[in-house]
Design a protein around this motif. Structure first.
Motif, PDB file in Angstrom:
ATOM      1  N   LYS A 219      74.076  35.761  63.622  1.00  0.00           N
ATOM      2  CA  LYS A 219      73.159  36.290  62.624  1.00  0.00           C
ATOM      3  C   LYS A 219      71.706  35.965  62.974  1.00  0.00           C
ATOM      4  O   LYS A 219      70.807  36.238  62.191  1.00  0.00           O
ATOM      5  CB  LYS A 219      73.478  35.714  61.234  1.00  0.00           C
ATOM      6  CG  LYS A 219      74.828  36.149  60.701  1.00  0.00           C
ATOM      7  CD  LYS A 219      74.894  37.662  60.554  1.00  0.00           C
ATOM      8  CE  LYS A 219      76.244  38.099  60.036  1.00  0.00           C
ATOM      9  NZ  LYS A 219      76.345  39.561  59.957  1.00  0.00           N
ATOM     10  N   GLY A 220      71.471  35.383  64.140  1.00  0.00           N
ATOM     11  CA  GLY A 220      70.102  35.127  64.571  1.00  0.00           C
ATOM     12  C   GLY A 220      69.487  33.874  63.995  1.00  0.00           C
ATOM     13  O   GLY A 220      68.264  33.727  63.984  1.00  0.00           O
ATOM     14  N   ILE A 221      70.308  32.968  63.462  1.00  0.00           N
ATOM     15  CA  ILE A 221      69.765  31.744  62.871  1.00  0.00           C
ATOM     16  C   ILE A 221      69.768  30.659  63.945  1.00  0.00           C
ATOM     17  O   ILE A 221      70.814  30.102  64.292  1.00  0.00           O
ATOM     18  CB  ILE A 221      70.600  31.294  61.666  1.00  0.00           C
ATOM     19  CG1 ILE A 221      70.615  32.415  60.616  1.00  0.00           C
ATOM     20  CG2 ILE A 221      70.064  30.013  61.065  1.00  0.00           C
ATOM     21  CD1 ILE A 221      71.548  32.136  59.462  1.00  0.00           C
ATOM     22  N   LYS A 222      68.613  30.387  64.562  1.00  0.00           N
ATOM     23  CA  LYS A 222      68.487  29.397  65.632  1.00  0.00           C
ATOM     24  C   LYS A 222      68.141  28.060  64.994  1.00  0.00           C
ATOM     25  O   LYS A 222      67.070  27.870  64.427  1.00  0.00           O
ATOM     26  CB  LYS A 222      67.375  29.812  66.600  1.00  0.00           C
ATOM     27  CG  LYS A 222      67.608  31.180  67.228  1.00  0.00           C
ATOM     28  CD  LYS A 222      68.887  31.226  68.046  1.00  0.00           C
ATOM     29  CE  LYS A 222      69.088  32.571  68.722  1.00  0.00           C
ATOM     30  NZ  LYS A 222      70.332  32.617  69.501  1.00  0.00           N
TER      31      LYS A 222
ATOM     32  N   GLU B  14      68.475  26.627  55.860  1.00  0.00           N
ATOM     33  CA  GLU B  14      69.215  27.898  55.775  1.00  0.00           C
ATOM     34  C   GLU B  14      69.391  28.334  54.319  1.00  0.00           C
ATOM     35  O   GLU B  14      69.292  29.512  53.984  1.00  0.00           O
ATOM     36  CB  GLU B  14      70.580  27.765  56.459  1.00  0.00           C
ATOM     37  CG  GLU B  14      70.501  27.520  57.955  1.00  0.00           C
ATOM     38  CD  GLU B  14      69.631  28.549  58.653  1.00  0.00           C
ATOM     39  OE1 GLU B  14      69.737  29.737  58.320  1.00  0.00           O
ATOM     40  OE2 GLU B  14      68.814  28.162  59.496  1.00  0.00           O
TER      41      GLU B  14
ATOM     42  N   LYS C  78      66.241  29.828  53.078  1.00  0.00           N
ATOM     43  CA  LYS C  78      66.056  31.203  53.574  1.00  0.00           C
ATOM     44  C   LYS C  78      66.885  32.188  52.747  1.00  0.00           C
ATOM     45  O   LYS C  78      66.421  33.261  52.362  1.00  0.00           O
ATOM     46  CB  LYS C  78      66.468  31.297  55.051  1.00  0.00           C
ATOM     47  CG  LYS C  78      65.507  30.641  56.002  1.00  0.00           C
ATOM     48  CD  LYS C  78      65.996  30.826  57.440  1.00  0.00           C
ATOM     49  CE  LYS C  78      65.051  30.181  58.436  1.00  0.00           C
ATOM     50  NZ  LYS C  78      65.533  30.350  59.832  1.00  0.00           N
TER      51      LYS C  78
ATOM     52  N   GLN D 253      65.895  35.440  50.162  1.00  0.00           N
ATOM     53  CA  GLN D 253      66.428  36.799  50.286  1.00  0.00           C
ATOM     54  C   GLN D 253      67.152  37.243  49.026  1.00  0.00           C
ATOM     55  O   GLN D 253      67.715  38.324  48.976  1.00  0.00           O
ATOM     56  CB  GLN D 253      67.408  36.876  51.479  1.00  0.00           C
ATOM     57  CG  GLN D 253      66.784  36.553  52.822  1.00  0.00           C
ATOM     58  CD  GLN D 253      65.833  37.632  53.306  1.00  0.00           C
ATOM     59  OE1 GLN D 253      65.660  38.623  52.629  1.00  0.00           O
ATOM     60  NE2 GLN D 253      65.200  37.413  54.454  1.00  0.00           N
TER      61      GLN D 253
ATOM     62  N   THR E 287      75.664  34.235  54.218  1.00  0.00           N
ATOM     63  CA  THR E 287      75.021  34.850  55.374  1.00  0.00           C
ATOM     64  C   THR E 287      75.661  36.200  55.680  1.00  0.00           C
ATOM     65  O   THR E 287      74.982  37.195  55.955  1.00  0.00           O
ATOM     66  CB  THR E 287      75.133  33.929  56.601  1.00  0.00           C
ATOM     67  OG1 THR E 287      74.516  32.679  56.308  1.00  0.00           O
ATOM     68  CG2 THR E 287      74.430  34.563  57.801  1.00  0.00           C
TER      69      THR E 287
ATOM     70  N   GLY F 219      62.618  44.130  60.774  1.00  0.00           N
ATOM     71  CA  GLY F 219      62.455  42.702  60.547  1.00  0.00           C
ATOM     72  C   GLY F 219      63.339  42.126  59.464  1.00  0.00           C
ATOM     73  O   GLY F 219      63.161  40.964  59.066  1.00  0.00           O
TER      74      GLY F 219
ATOM     75  N   GLY G 167      65.909  40.151  57.488  1.00  0.00           N
ATOM     76  CA  GLY G 167      66.638  38.911  57.789  1.00  0.00           C
ATOM     77  C   GLY G 167      65.876  37.960  58.665  1.00  0.00           C
ATOM     78  O   GLY G 167      66.339  36.852  58.931  1.00  0.00           O
ATOM     79  N   ASN G 168      64.709  38.399  59.114  1.00  0.00           N
ATOM     80  CA  ASN G 168      63.925  37.534  59.990  1.00  0.00           C
ATOM     81  C   ASN G 168      62.502  37.421  59.438  1.00  0.00           C
ATOM     82  O   ASN G 168      62.161  36.462  58.743  1.00  0.00           O
ATOM     83  CB  ASN G 168      63.930  38.085  61.416  1.00  0.00           C
ATOM     84  CG  ASN G 168      63.314  37.128  62.410  1.00  0.00           C
ATOM     85  OD1 ASN G 168      63.015  35.979  62.082  1.00  0.00           O
ATOM     86  ND2 ASN G 168      63.122  37.582  63.635  1.00  0.00           N
ATOM     87  N   THR G 169      61.715  38.488  59.663  1.00  0.00           N
ATOM     88  CA  THR G 169      60.331  38.456  59.189  1.00  0.00           C
ATOM     89  C   THR G 169      60.146  39.157  57.854  1.00  0.00           C
ATOM     90  O   THR G 169      59.094  39.020  57.223  1.00  0.00           O
ATOM     91  CB  THR G 169      59.416  39.124  60.229  1.00  0.00           C
ATOM     92  OG1 THR G 169      59.871  40.465  60.443  1.00  0.00           O
ATOM     93  CG2 THR G 169      59.435  38.355  61.541  1.00  0.00           C
TER      94      THR G 169
END
Length: 813
Positions: free
Chosen positions: A17-20, A68, A71, A75, A99, A143, A145-147
């Motif tokens: 899911k791009g969560i680093k 997390e 975040k 959302q 998520t 963007g 889920g990210n920006t």
């Protein structure tokens, strides 16, 4: 699943899911010592035993989960904040679930936004794709889920929609329609020619003001400014809108200059028009021309009110001319001339109709009306002297042989009115003097003994003949009736009582019962009830035969599914109230219904609507073919040929053709036709506003070439149809009331006396007894055959001759 696998799953899901996150450290720690994770996930409180890096790792895990969770909350996800060591596994699973859920929400939002962009891209003809607002939506999609959050995406979409509306409004100010974006783009591609055309129009002017010349030059400057902006941006829309307004202003200036210069050349025509409007002494040539049209209408039988209505639009044009000048006055004067020609056509049509009314009627119509009036006078000697004198004057004019259609309609209507007036006054029927006079004349024939004897013989002979006729009629009933022998016998005897009650002959009751039996009303009760109804219908409908009464009721009952108990007021009262109040008879109405009723039902018309339409048309046409005319229109409006009863390719477009001609739609909705009545009602409301040519086309479309006159009749006389609808709405009890009037007439009472004689004959000369006598005579005949064989010619003559004479004297042969 063991703890190691569970944590690896978490890492894989979160990375996907791009969560680093710092889970990389957790993964490395697991690779060194998988057992350490047991300490982190131990729910028994052993976390206190963790040492050094393990405790640090647990804290990092908690911190990472907190990030997390934060975040997810941003959302819009609802997730637990409790990060106690004992709940770590539960929280991790909760994070994974939310998520995934958020990812699904992103997918839905992204798909919705892509469709949103596609819609606005299409609506703008690809113009908006260059706008910042369009690009902002695309960036929010990428963007997610990210920006960007879903809320960010929704805001971007709302902004794009507002931008579209604002830009669309600006572009529409150019006067374009449908898709203003494409129009604007296309117009800009031909703007050079547009500005060139404006310049050419300006150059044609004899006087060229500098301010207009400068405004034309500014058009090119503004054109360059529009082209300097990217298509689809708000700056481009603003500049384009301003350019269009400049074009409107310059065009208007040039138009005003053209009118001013044109007025100078038009001045002689303007002077002429103004003089015709008012010569300075209060007279107006235009007003006189309008009055001449009104006079012509009146000359051809049109009322003053209708004539003024027909010329109302012409009068309005003239009134509007009074406040105009220059080119506008000339244009309105031209409109006056066009409308004047149209009204003249209406006058020509009125003349044709008037000439038709002046044509002499046919000899058959003349004879029929003469007979009708003579019969009325003979049967109603109690009528007032003035009423009788009026009708006798009509007879005199009819005998001259020079009666036209207008007079025929007048005489027919007046006869109906007089009948109603005399009924109200109680002046129908024969006077006492006439009844006594007729009785005295009959009595003189009875005073001689010879006449009395002959009367007895004649009565016996008539009685036997009557029973023979009734028996013959009963044979027809036996074929179809579902009655036992005793029921038939009872019906035979009770038919006489029914006949006396209904004012008809016993034979007619039996014949009508037989006719109804053939149609399925074959029980004694049903046949009797229907015979009563058709007999009553015949009695209250002068000129209607027994067969017409039966067939008229049958066709109407079948077409409209009318039950027996509803026939009296559902059919008979409605027909009779119209026959009493309009210029036609009950028999006329029934004849037209038989021709049209099945098609009119398919045309969604009620019985009342069908009768009303045909009444309005008949009042003018005075022809029973009106019924076939409405059969034609009901079929043609559905695209069916009236001759072949099949779909006609030439009528496929009748719906659109009629709408184009009249503005009237024949459809209630996409699947349902309006009734013929409703279509013609709406048509009548706009009829007078149509040109003669348009009316002719519409009539031929609806009624065909051969029935167009019927369509014209109903459309001109539609107020009669509306009045008929009102009369029928209040007609309950009319047939019974009419029956009460008929029962008080001399004819009814005479019929009752006559049918009393028929009843006596039924009692004196029973069917079975007469059959026995005839069987006996047949046996005697056989005996005579034997006798002649034995006695020879001369010995038999006397015996045979006397036998035949006896039988003949009694009417048995």
């Amino acid at each position: 699943m063991d703890n190691n696998d569970f944590i690896l799953k978490i890492v894989a899901e979160l990375e996907q899911k791009g969560i680093k996150t710092g889970f990389d450290k957790l993964k490395k720690e697991l690779e060194k010592d998988p057992a350490k994770i047991d300490v982190i996930l131990d729910t028994s409180g052993t976390v206190g035993k963790t040492k050094g890096s393990i405790k640090k790792l647990a804290a990092e895990l908690h911190n990472e989960l907190s990030v997390e969770i934060s975040k997810l909350q941003k959302q819009g996800q609802d997730i637990n904040f409790d990060l106690s060591v004992g709940d770590v596994e539960e929280v991790i699973q909760n994070v994974i679930n939310h998520t995934k859920k958020l990812g699904e929400s992103f997918d839905v939002a992204s798909d919705k936004a892509q469709k949103f962009l596609a819609k606005f891209n299409k609506k703008s003809g690809g113009v908006l794709i260059n706008s910042d607002e369009f690009k902002a939506v695309q960036e929010a999609i990428n963007g997610l889920g990210n920006t960007h959050t879903i809320e960010d995406l929704n805001k971007a979409m709302n902004t794009l929609e507002v931008t579209y509306d604002n830009m669309s409004s600006k572009l529409r100010n150019s006067g374009k329609s449908l898709n203003p974006f494409i129009n604007a783009k296309n117009e800009m591609s031909t703007m050079d020619k547009t500005i060139e055309g404006i310049s050419l129009e300006f150059d044609k002017l004899s006087s060229k003001p500098d301010d207009v010349a400068n405004a034309i030059k500014e058009l090119s400057v503004q054109q360059d400014m529009v082209n300097s902006f990217t298509i689809g941006t708000m700056e481009w829309a603003d500049a384009y809108g301003h350019l269009q307004q400049m074009i409107v202003n310059v065009t208007k200036d040039i138009s005003n200059l053209q009118k001013a210069q044109s007025s100078k050349s038009l001045q002689p025509r303007i002077d002429e028009i103004q003089l015709s409007m008012d010569n300075g002494h209060g007279a107006s040539k235009y007003q006189n021309r309008i009055q001449s049209l009104i006079n012509d209408f009146q000359k051809y039988g049109v009322s003053i009110e209708t004539a003024k209505t027909q010329t109302n639009s012409l009068q309005q044009i003239f009134n509007d001319m009074k406040g105009l000048s220059g080119q506008e006055l000339v244009t309105q004067a031209d409109n006056f001339e066009q409308e004047f020609k149209a009204v003249k056509i209406s006058i020509d049509e009125a003349k044709l109709s008037y000439d038709k009314l002046l044509q002499p009627i046919s000899s058959s119509k003349q004879v029929n009306l003469t007979n009708k009036i003579e019969k009325w006078l003979s049967n109603n000697t109690r009528a007032t002297k003035s009423a009788r004198q009026e009708l006798e004057l009509y007879l005199k004019e009819l005998s001259s042989g020079s009666i036209n259609q207008e007079q025929y309609v007048k005489f027919s209507n007046r006869l109906t009115e007089l009948d109603t007036e005399m009924r109200i006054m109680g002046k129908l029927g024969k006077s006492l003097f006439q009844s006594l006079s007729e009785g005295a004349k009959k009595f003189t024939s009875w005073i001689s003994a010879t006449a009395i004897v002959m009367k007895v013989i004649t009565t016996i002979r008539t009685g036997i003949g009557t029973v023979k006729e009734l028996d013959t009629a009963l044979v027809d009933l036996k074929k179809t009736a579902n009655m036992s022998a005793s029921e038939l016998r009872n019906f035979y005897l009770s038919a006489n009582d029914t006949a006396k009650q209904m004012g008809v002959t016993t034979k007619a009751i039996i014949e009508q019962a037989a006719a109804w039996s053939r149609l399925g009303f074959n029980t004694a009760e049903a046949a009797t009830q229907m015979a009563k109804l058709s007999s009553q219908f015949q009695l209250i409908s002068p000129g209607m035969t027994s067969d017409e009464a039966v067939s008229g009721l049958v066709s109407t009952m079948k077409a409209y599914d009318i039950e027996v108990n509803d026939v009296l007021d559902g059919i008979m009262s409605k027909v009779n109230v119209i026959g009493n109040n309009f210029a036609l008879s009950n028999a006329d109405i029934v004849a037209m219904l038989q021709d049209s009723v099945s098609a009119m039902v398919e045309g969604n018309n009620t019985l009342e609507e069908t009768i009303a339409l045909e009444t309005a048309a008949f009042e003018i046409a005075q022809d029973r073919s009106v019924g076939n005319g409405f059969k034609t229109v009901a079929l043609r409006l559905r695209g069916i040929n009236e001759e072949t009863q099949e779909l006609d390719d030439s009528l496929k477009t009748i719906q659109g053709d009629l709408y184009d001609l009249t503005g009237v739609s024949i459809m209630e909705n996409t699947d349902t036709y309006k009734s013929t009545y409703q279509i013609l009602k709406e048509m009548s409301e706009v009829w007078d506003s149509l040109t003669d040519k348009t009316q002719a086309k519409a009539l031929e479309l609806m009624f065909g070439k051969l029935r167009a006159n019927i369509g014209a009749s109903v459309l001109k006389n539609f107020s009669a149809a509306e009045k008929a609808m009102d009369d029928m709405a209040n007609s309950a009890g009319n047939a019974e009331a009419e029956m009460s009037v008929a029962m008080d007439s001399i004819d009814y009472k005479l019929n009752k006396v006559k049918e009393t004689g028929t009843g006596i004959a039924q009692n004196l000369f029973g069917q079975e007894e007469m059959k026995s006598i005839l069987d006996a005579i047949s046996s005697i005949g056989n005996g005579l055959d034997w006798l002649t064989d034995k006695l020879g010619l001369f010995g038999s003559v006397t015996t045979i001759g006397s036998g035949i004479a006896s039988a003949n004297g009694l009417g048995l042969t």
